[in-house]
Scaffold this active site. Structure first.
Site, PDB file in Angstrom:
ATOM      1  N   ASP A 160     -41.411 -18.609  44.324  1.00  0.00           N
ATOM      2  CA  ASP A 160     -40.399 -19.543  44.731  1.00  0.00           C
ATOM      3  C   ASP A 160     -38.910 -18.727  44.548  1.00  0.00           C
ATOM      4  O   ASP A 160     -38.246 -18.862  45.271  1.00  0.00           O
ATOM      5  CB  ASP A 160     -40.214 -20.739  43.782  1.00  0.00           C
ATOM      6  CG  ASP A 160     -41.686 -21.455  43.829  1.00  0.00           C
ATOM      7  OD1 ASP A 160     -41.973 -21.818  44.891  1.00  0.00           O
ATOM      8  OD2 ASP A 160     -42.186 -21.655  42.715  1.00  0.00           O
ATOM      9  N   HIS A 188     -43.045 -26.362  39.800  1.00  0.00           N
ATOM     10  CA  HIS A 188     -43.680 -25.591  41.191  1.00  0.00           C
ATOM     11  C   HIS A 188     -44.016 -26.580  42.188  1.00  0.00           C
ATOM     12  O   HIS A 188     -45.317 -26.841  42.463  1.00  0.00           O
ATOM     13  CB  HIS A 188     -44.615 -24.344  40.796  1.00  0.00           C
ATOM     14  CG  HIS A 188     -45.311 -23.827  42.309  1.00  0.00           C
ATOM     15  ND1 HIS A 188     -44.527 -22.901  43.068  1.00  0.00           N
ATOM     16  CD2 HIS A 188     -46.470 -23.707  42.673  1.00  0.00           C
ATOM     17  CE1 HIS A 188     -45.130 -22.740  44.170  1.00  0.00           C
ATOM     18  NE2 HIS A 188     -46.392 -23.080  43.772  1.00  0.00           N
TER      19      HIS A 188
END
Ligand SMILES: NC(=O)C1=CN([C@@H]2O[C@H](COP(=O)(O)OP(=O)(O)OC[C@H]3O[C@@H](n4cnc5c(N)ncnc54)[C@H](O)[C@@H]3O)[C@@H](O)[C@H]2O)C=CC1
Ligand SMILES: O=C([O-])CC(=O)C(=O)O
Length: 333
Positions: A160, A188
């Site tokens: 990410d 996440h």
């Protein structure tokens, strides 16, 4: 030829898509430079034949730094003496699923692997969890390994983090190397919060360099947070090469240190056991800005959070609390 002792690295789910993109780079210097690496590969029994094929290919590369490969389906044998365990093996999500839908399917894997690591890993072991739902899988493994310090577990939010860097570099029209101090906060998952208010483009705030708050809220944050789903939609299967690359970035920085010449104070995103920082309940595996030195991470303290940041972090942390409560109810922790 290097005289250093080999770094023993376990990879689970080694015959899977990420495994195929990870193993070759792990042993060709991207993790540990010229230090030899010994691979310990864990798979379920039905995937061992396929894994044997991958091992043939590893042999065929004649990597000077590959110090040996062992494969098996018994976690206690495969994890014996490992210094680094990359827990990748888990069932990936398909179209229309959220990562949290995988909690029960994958919970059993991480209880067993946590127990095995507790029993046989090296004293200096570091454990990075890529398999989803990564934060809560790491929590399950950590809670099932009471003799391993909690600080040795982390879950992957580096993908990410890298996605966020790429998006902002492209928006501002600069190379990715101009972007520093990126932070992914929280889970996440699609609730994660990529923070441009502390990130930098060159020597300016990234939010200022972008100069478009609507883009940050309506475009940047959802693009980063939903990138995994966009890849599943486009490829028909979840990200693999980029996930493998981020798994290596995260492990390398953890073991050998964050920052680079001229940017010693840069940081990265890692999901680690909260010490109560930034109002995140203690013990929850949540993503923070961290700096690493000699195998230890430290959360970057003292960042001011504006209202948007506070609200988004709280929402992602609330989801982590729900996941923790769900696995507690299932008796996994
Ligand atoms: N944190 C992140 O940024 C990302 C996480 N992921 C996650 O990584 C995981 C792996 O993804 P892929 O490699 O694409 O999946 P895959 O299905 O291609 O491979 C998973 C492998 O794990 C193995 N496996 C299943 N149970 C196991 C066990 N108990 N022990 C050892 N191995 C076991 C399977 O046999 C399979 O070979 C998934 O959970 C996926 O959602 C994927 C991309 C990014
Ligand atoms: O989205 C998924 O299921 C795979 C993943 O975690 C990602 O690409 O970030």
């Amino acid at each position: 030829m290097s005289q250093q002792s080999p770094l023993k690295v376990a990879v689970t789910g080694a015959a899977g898509q990420i495994g195929y993109n990870l193993l070759f780079r792990l042993v060709s210097g991207a993790l540990a430079g010229d230090r030899p690496v010994e691979l310990r590969l864990l798979e379920i029994e039905p995937a061992l034949k396929s894994l044997e094929g991958v091992v043939m290919e590893l042999d065929d590369c004649a990597f000077p730094t590959l110090a040996g490969v062992e494969i098996g389906s018994d976690a206690e044998k495969v994890f014996d003496g490992v210094n680094l365990a990359l827990l990748v093996g888990a069932r990936p999500r398909g179209p229309g699923m959220e990562r949290g839908d995988l909690l029960e399917a994958n919970g059993a894997i991480f209880t067993a692997q946590g127990k095995a690591l507790n029993a046989v890993a090296a004293d200096d072991v570091r454990i990075g969890v890529t398999g989803n739902p990564a934060n809560t899988n790491a929590l399950i493994a950590m809670r099932n390994a009471p003799d391993v310090p909690a600080s040795r577990f982390s879950a992957l939010t580096r993908l990410d983090h890298n996605r966020a860097i790429a998006q902002v570099a492209s928006k501002v029209g600069v190379p990715v190397t101009e972007v520093s101090r990126m932070t992914i906060w929280g889970n996440h998952s699609s609730t994660q919060y990529p923070d441009l208010f502390h990130a930098r483009v060159g020597d300016r705030s990234a939010a200022e360099a972008v100069g478009d708050d609507a883009w940050i809220v309506d475009d940047f944050i959802p693009t980063v947070a939903k990138r995994g789903a966009a890849i599943i939609e486009a490829r028909g299967s979840s990200s693999a090469a980029s996930a493998a690359s981020a798994t290596i970035d995260a492990a390398r920085d953890w073991l050998f240190g964050t920052g680079s010449p001229g940017r010693e104070d840069d940081w990265v995103s890692m999901a680690v056991a909260s010490p109560g920082a930034y109002g995140v309940p203690e013990g929850l595996i949540s993503s923070f800005p961290v700096r690493c030195t000699d195998g230890d991470w430290e959360i970057v303290e003292g960042l001011d959070l504006n209202d948007l940041s506070r609200e988004r972090i709280d929402a992602s942390v609330a989801e982590l609390v729900e996941e923790r409560d769900a696995v507690q109810a299932l008796g996994l922790i």
